[in-house]
Design a protein around this motif. Structure first.
Motif, PDB file in Angstrom:
ATOM      1  N   VAL A 175      -9.303   0.128  -7.329  1.00  0.00           N
ATOM      2  CA  VAL A 175      -9.489  -0.962  -8.448  1.00  0.00           C
ATOM      3  C   VAL A 175     -11.015  -1.210  -8.591  1.00  0.00           C
ATOM      4  O   VAL A 175     -11.392  -1.495  -9.782  1.00  0.00           O
ATOM      5  CB  VAL A 175      -8.776  -2.315  -8.287  1.00  0.00           C
ATOM      6  CG1 VAL A 175      -7.223  -1.960  -8.113  1.00  0.00           C
ATOM      7  CG2 VAL A 175      -9.222  -2.949  -6.912  1.00  0.00           C
TER       8      VAL A 175
ATOM      9  N   LEU B  85     -10.565  -4.087   5.193  1.00  0.00           N
ATOM     10  CA  LEU B  85      -9.402  -4.508   4.316  1.00  0.00           C
ATOM     11  C   LEU B  85      -9.996  -4.961   2.920  1.00  0.00           C
ATOM     12  O   LEU B  85     -10.675  -5.944   2.939  1.00  0.00           O
ATOM     13  CB  LEU B  85      -8.712  -5.929   5.044  1.00  0.00           C
ATOM     14  CG  LEU B  85      -7.572  -6.191   4.340  1.00  0.00           C
ATOM     15  CD1 LEU B  85      -6.249  -5.286   4.547  1.00  0.00           C
ATOM     16  CD2 LEU B  85      -7.147  -7.514   4.758  1.00  0.00           C
ATOM     17  N   THR B  86      -9.395  -3.932   2.130  1.00  0.00           N
ATOM     18  CA  THR B  86      -9.909  -4.285   0.548  1.00  0.00           C
ATOM     19  C   THR B  86      -8.830  -5.109   0.257  1.00  0.00           C
ATOM     20  O   THR B  86      -7.954  -5.683   0.885  1.00  0.00           O
ATOM     21  CB  THR B  86      -9.963  -3.121  -0.051  1.00  0.00           C
ATOM     22  OG1 THR B  86      -8.638  -2.513  -0.072  1.00  0.00           O
ATOM     23  CG2 THR B  86     -10.889  -2.146   0.336  1.00  0.00           C
ATOM     24  N   TRP B  87      -8.985  -5.726  -1.258  1.00  0.00           N
ATOM     25  CA  TRP B  87      -8.159  -6.750  -1.689  1.00  0.00           C
ATOM     26  C   TRP B  87      -6.841  -5.826  -1.831  1.00  0.00           C
ATOM     27  O   TRP B  87      -5.705  -6.346  -1.452  1.00  0.00           O
ATOM     28  CB  TRP B  87      -8.519  -7.171  -3.133  1.00  0.00           C
ATOM     29  CG  TRP B  87      -7.247  -7.841  -3.781  1.00  0.00           C
ATOM     30  CD1 TRP B  87      -6.776  -9.158  -3.634  1.00  0.00           C
ATOM     31  CD2 TRP B  87      -6.497  -7.138  -4.611  1.00  0.00           C
ATOM     32  NE1 TRP B  87      -5.629  -9.308  -4.432  1.00  0.00           N
ATOM     33  CE2 TRP B  87      -5.340  -7.967  -5.183  1.00  0.00           C
ATOM     34  CE3 TRP B  87      -6.302  -5.932  -5.319  1.00  0.00           C
ATOM     35  CZ2 TRP B  87      -4.386  -7.896  -6.029  1.00  0.00           C
ATOM     36  CZ3 TRP B  87      -5.525  -5.575  -6.208  1.00  0.00           C
ATOM     37  CH2 TRP B  87      -4.458  -6.693  -6.520  1.00  0.00           C
TER      38      TRP B  87
ATOM     39  N   SER C 291      -4.954  -5.387   1.424  1.00  0.00           N
ATOM     40  CA  SER C 291      -4.300  -6.847   1.763  1.00  0.00           C
ATOM     41  C   SER C 291      -2.809  -6.848   1.336  1.00  0.00           C
ATOM     42  O   SER C 291      -2.004  -7.569   1.712  1.00  0.00           O
ATOM     43  CB  SER C 291      -5.085  -7.928   1.447  1.00  0.00           C
ATOM     44  OG  SER C 291      -4.674  -8.205   0.076  1.00  0.00           O
ATOM     45  N   ARG C 292      -2.527  -6.000   0.493  1.00  0.00           N
ATOM     46  CA  ARG C 292      -0.987  -6.008  -0.050  1.00  0.00           C
ATOM     47  C   ARG C 292      -0.302  -4.667   0.292  1.00  0.00           C
ATOM     48  O   ARG C 292       0.854  -4.514  -0.032  1.00  0.00           O
ATOM     49  CB  ARG C 292      -1.239  -5.811  -1.767  1.00  0.00           C
ATOM     50  CG  ARG C 292      -1.080  -7.003  -2.378  1.00  0.00           C
ATOM     51  CD  ARG C 292      -2.421  -7.759  -2.371  1.00  0.00           C
ATOM     52  NE  ARG C 292      -2.206  -9.132  -3.255  1.00  0.00           N
ATOM     53  CZ  ARG C 292      -3.120 -10.375  -2.923  1.00  0.00           C
ATOM     54  NH1 ARG C 292      -3.731 -10.286  -1.627  1.00  0.00           N
ATOM     55  NH2 ARG C 292      -2.559 -11.167  -3.732  1.00  0.00           N
TER      56      ARG C 292
ATOM     57  N   SER D 217     -14.678 -10.355   8.160  1.00  0.00           N
ATOM     58  CA  SER D 217     -14.107 -10.360   9.453  1.00  0.00           C
ATOM     59  C   SER D 217     -12.997  -9.192   9.539  1.00  0.00           C
ATOM     60  O   SER D 217     -12.272  -8.950  10.575  1.00  0.00           O
ATOM     61  CB  SER D 217     -13.349 -11.658   9.664  1.00  0.00           C
ATOM     62  OG  SER D 217     -12.525 -12.149   8.737  1.00  0.00           O
ATOM     63  N   THR D 218     -12.730  -8.489   8.550  1.00  0.00           N
ATOM     64  CA  THR D 218     -11.721  -7.383   8.531  1.00  0.00           C
ATOM     65  C   THR D 218     -12.232  -6.194   9.263  1.00  0.00           C
ATOM     66  O   THR D 218     -11.735  -5.260   9.368  1.00  0.00           O
ATOM     67  CB  THR D 218     -11.130  -7.235   7.027  1.00  0.00           C
ATOM     68  OG1 THR D 218     -12.332  -6.225   6.304  1.00  0.00           O
ATOM     69  CG2 THR D 218     -11.001  -8.430   6.179  1.00  0.00           C
TER      70      THR D 218
END
Lengths: 801, 117
Positions: A214, A243-245, A248-249, A701-702
């Motif tokens: 995205v 961890l990208t947005w 996270s899904r 923090s990811t």
């Protein structure tokens, strides 16, 4: 979907132009520059003077469906920007780096170019002239055609991008494995999208491998198509150090250590083959080399791979099972695949993973795609004009089999830089590089590794011409002549990159900026009139000429395409290998040596290269260089994308992009930041044996606490163009820390996303002018280094004076 | 149209945080630097005690939002809704939006209906 936007299509006629109040609406396609890899369909609103007032997405578009990203929406800011280049300008060669530009007419500019070209052709041969491009956009066909027809030299390259590490490693590999290239199927090659396409199937599993789609929208793939698939039930596997947005899904997030992608793919195949989860029918009927592959993956058991990749073994096993069992599964891969030394082998491992699970050219899988209408609008445009024996002279070609045997459309930048530095080609024969033609690239800011070395090497080149939209750091430092080019809305053009074919219609112009096509045509009539029909005088003529000469293209002119609605989708068919649609002989199978999907390419074998995927540690890593890693304990990854920018574009201080994203950020785990005394929002230095740069710390923090992630492409147009300020170009550039010439056995791939570094906070002392990289490089000989940077001995870069 | 008759429904499960709504709005209303008619707020990435990563964006209209009265009078969508890349914004009468939100309950979506100030 139930809740999708419902546009009032009565207000958006499917025609080229209409009037809305005081404004003129033109319905067309955006490409570049400024731009990206897409080709979203837009409505340009202009006033009666032709000034671009606003941009909106075209609701009739199957491609972007009315939607648009922030950069197209803010486009008028750059199109109308006061600091755009308005006229051609020249500068005395011994005044490079100074702001002593002198305006010249286009005729004088052309005279300067032609005089230099003829001189270098005569004295050193056409191969002494090299053209360099930025990322592939709608200058690809122009720069190639201009180089081959007008200059006559064989070398066209991605501008000092080490190992061609952007899409080309994957593309070259795909042509060896399957005689074509694949992309994740989001129904993008059909005019009726998603459930309106009765053949398309929602992927059950989508693997995002080294891409944050995205944000990056790479390679003609609009990332938000993935979001549409997610709404329709697709589950994700995200292979990403952070961890990208979208990650996270995901159902599974595999937080691998940067640069270990090949090991992960081999480990996944180990699980899939040993648990008998592979697609027997596809493998037996269509694949070559399965037994060899099966043997190779035994070297990569999950325990070992988990250790290499810094991921959890059980997670690896579960994700592998999910990917293999899901029907269909697809992989959308990204730049991270290319950006390790073993880029080709990594791509092979991932291509094999898709192959053994049979997700090839199936609906919702990985589909094979060619260029629209048989039009070659890429890096091979005009290659037929090269004189016999010229292609063989390409720098780097003799050293690498893939290139030697034609699986390339470009020369290797690393070999070119070596030739500039030494005057010799890779065989040790004399090879003067006299002239560089740099079109839409800004290599010391963005694309070139070891940016200080590139900067210094440029001093050895007799003549450098830059074609760009703004005065860039590279042009300011290195160019002798700069030509202003038109922006996307100021060009008549046809876009071919996969499907559909699209027209771009000119809606205005800016001072004396010219279309790249116009520059090529004007030079063509001057330098090689025998190759240019007299009637081809404008960009529109050029497009029509090219379309008329492509037998498969159903349009003979841009006007026809515009009249047809501005785009055309060619029929897309699945399972082409079953239908005899891939091979020139019309037989079923793939267009490869064996006719099969080659898991272990026979060409590699015949060249004496390892035909199977393998993993190798990055050249600098906690394991390959443990001593060095004591000094530089963190794994450094680079090039994190953001919505606001496309490479080095959009950096002007008064843009909305800079409003939202004012400074370069690097991501660091809060524990790591605390360990090194760095606070969030603080400038910090990132340094290794090659050099250093600084960015602003942003907690993330990811990340694995042992990994930091930096942005690329930063320069500061608000600073002075002249040296030593040079728009602050080296200050924040992580390419100060990345080598050139660390390429794998294929010549493709470079460790751009998998290096090592240390971090330390900024202080008033270390932030002083004389400690800034731009000052150190332009005023001293900062970050020069000998071969020591390739060893495991902690040795600081030397030469700072 | 009375205040509160129309609103926005946001599916923040799929809002990608791309800023298209913010910039579309700034351009539609010609807002100066620093002003926004809608802002994308971010929560996370944050790992909760049960090991789940929270990472959400949600666009929040400001007092400068007039739901694109001029555009909607012409029959167009508000510019943010028109351009939303993830297709997660819906404009309409709030009763209809509430009904749509309820209908979407059964899916993986996460709906929020907003009446701008």
């Amino acid at each position: 979907m139930e809740y999708n936007n419902e546009y009032n299509l009565d207000l958006y006629p499917k025609k080229l132009r209409w009037k809305e109040g005081d404004l003129n609406a033109t319905r067309t396609t955006m490409w570049s520059g400024p731009g990206c890899h897409e080709g979203c369909q837009v409505i340009f609103y202009t006033d009666d003077d032709g000034k671009l007032v606003k941009v909106e997405g075209d609701p009739n578009s199957p491609f972007n469906q009315g939607r648009l990203c922030m950069r197209c929406l803010e486009l008028p800011e750059l199109v109308n920007h006061e600091s755009r280049l308005k006229y051609p300008m020249k500068r005395a060669r011994d005044e490079r780096g100074q702001d002593t530009w002198e305006r010249v007419s286009w005729d004088e500019a052309y005279d300067i170019i032609c005089e230099n070209v003829r001189k270098f052709q005569q004295e050193s041969g056409p191969e002494s002239i090299i053209s360099m491009i930025g990322t592939g956009r709608n200058v690809s066909q122009v720069i190639a055609h201009n180089q081959y027809a007008n200059f006559g030299g064989p070398d066209l390259t991605l501008c000092f991008l080490s190992g061609d590490s952007c899409m080309l490693p994957r593309t070259a590999l795909c042509y060896v494995v399957m005689g074509n290239q694949w992309v994740a199927d989001m129904s993008q090659f059909r005019e009726n999208r998603y459930e309106k396409d009765e053949d398309w199937v929602v992927p059950e599993c989508i693997v995002l491998w080294g891409t944050n789609p995205v944000v990056c929208n790479s390679d003609a793939f609009l990332g938000h198509w993935i979001v549409e698939a997610m709404k329709r039930g697709s589950e994700l596997i995200s292979v990403d150090p952070q961890l990208t947005w979208i990650g996270s899904r995901a159902k599974y997030w595999l937080r691998l250590r940067p640069g270990t992608d090949a090991a992960l793919a081999l480990g996944m195949m180990n699980v899939i083959i040993n648990e008998d989860l592979y697609d027997h029918e596809f493998v037996e009927k269509w694949c070559f080399g399965f037994d060899q592959l099966k043997e190779r993956v035994q070297e990569y058991p999950p325990e070992k791979v988990a250790e290499i990749c810094w991921i959890d073994k059980d997670l690896l096993i579960e994700a592998s099972r999910f990917y293999a069992k899901a029907k269909p599964s697809t992989i959308q891969w990204g730049l991270a695949v290319d950006m390790s030394k073993i880029g080709t082998q990594t791509a092979l491992a991932i291509a094999d993973l898709a192959g053994i699970t049979g997700n090839i050219d199936n609906p919702g899988g990985n589909i094979l795609i060619d260029q629209a209408g048989g039009l070659e609008f890429g890096y091979n445009s005009g290659i037929e004009y090269l004189k016999e024996g010229m292609v063989e002279k390409r720098l780097g070609n003799s050293k690498y089999n893939l290139k030697k045997y034609g699986f390339t459309a470009s020369s290797q930048s690393d070999a070119i830089l070596d030739a500039i530095d030494t005057g010799l080609d890779e065989k040790g024969d004399p090879r003067p590089v006299r002239m560089l033609w740099i079109q839409s690239s800004n290599p010391i800011t963005n694309m070139g590794q070891d940016a200080p070395r590139i900067y210094r090497a440029m001093k050895k080149v007799d003549f450098i011409c830059v074609i760009d939209m703004f005065m860039t750091p590279f042009a300011s430092a290195c160019a002798d002549l700069i030509l202003p080019c038109a922006m996307s809305n100021e060009r008549d053009c046809v876009r071919v990159w996969f499907d559909p074919i699209r027209s771009l219609t000119k809606t205005g112009s800016y001072y004396e900026a010219k279309e790249d096509e116009q520059i090529m045509i004007d030079l063509g009539h001057r330098l090689s009139p025998e190759l240019w029909p007299e009637w081809v005088q404008t960009p529109r003529d050029y497009m029509n000429w090219r379309m008329q000469n492509a037998p498969e293209c159903r349009y003979d002119s841009m006007e026809e395409l515009e009249d047809a609605g501005g785009w055309h989708y060619h029929p897309f068919r699945y399972f082409k290998h079953e239908k005899g649609l891939l091979r020139p002989d019309g037989q079923p199978g793939f267009n490869t040596v064996t006719g099969l999907y080659e898991l272990a390419p026979v060409l590699f074998d015949s060249w004496g290269d390892d035909p199977l995927p393998f993993y190798e540690e990055p050249p600098s890593s906690p394991y390959s260089t443990p001593n060095l890693a004591e000094e530089y304990p963190l794994v450094l990854t680079t090039g994190k994308r953001s919505f606001e920018f496309f490479h080095s574009e959009w950096r002007q201080a008064d843009t909305t992009s800079r409003e939202l994203h004012p400074v370069p950020y690097f991501d660091i785990h809060p524990d790591t930041a605390a360990k090194y005394g760095i606070a969030e929002g603080q400038w910090a230095w990132i340094e290794n044996q090659m050099g250093k740069c600084r960015q602003v710390a942003r907690y993330n923090s990811t990340l694995d606490p042992r990994v930091i992630s930096t942005e690329h492409g930063w320069w500061f147009p608000e600073k002075q163009a002249a040296e030593p300020e040079l728009f602050g170009v080296f200050d924040c550039n992580p390419n100060n820390l990345i080598p050139m010439g660390e390429n794998g056995p294929s010549g493709y791939g470079a460790p751009i996303k998998c290096s090592i570094a240390k971090v330390y906070p900024s202080t008033s002392e270390n932030m002083a002018t004389e400690n800034q990289p731009t000052y150190q490089v332009t005023r001293g000989s900062g970050y020069t280094h000998g071969p020591s940077h390739k060893t495991d001995t902690p040795s600081f870069y030397d030469g700072i004076k | 149209m009375a205040r509160g008759d129309y609103g926005l429904m946001i599916d923040y499960r799929f809002c990608s945080g791309c800023h298209a709504c913010e910039v579309a709005c700034k351009k539609e209303h010609d807002l100066p630097r620093g002003d926004f008619g809608i802002r994308v707020l971010q929560h996370g990435p944050h790992e909760t005690s049960d090991g789940v990563w929270e990472y959400d964006y949600v666009p929040l209209p400001t007092h400068l939002c007039d739901l694109c009265a001029a555009r909607t009078a012409e029959g167009k969508l508000p510019s943010c809704v028109h351009h939303c890349q993830a297709g997660v914004m819906v404009y309409g009468p709030v009763e209809e939006l509430a009904a749509k939100a309820k209908k979407a309950e059964a899916t993986t979506s996460a709906q929020m209906v907003i009446y701008p100030r």
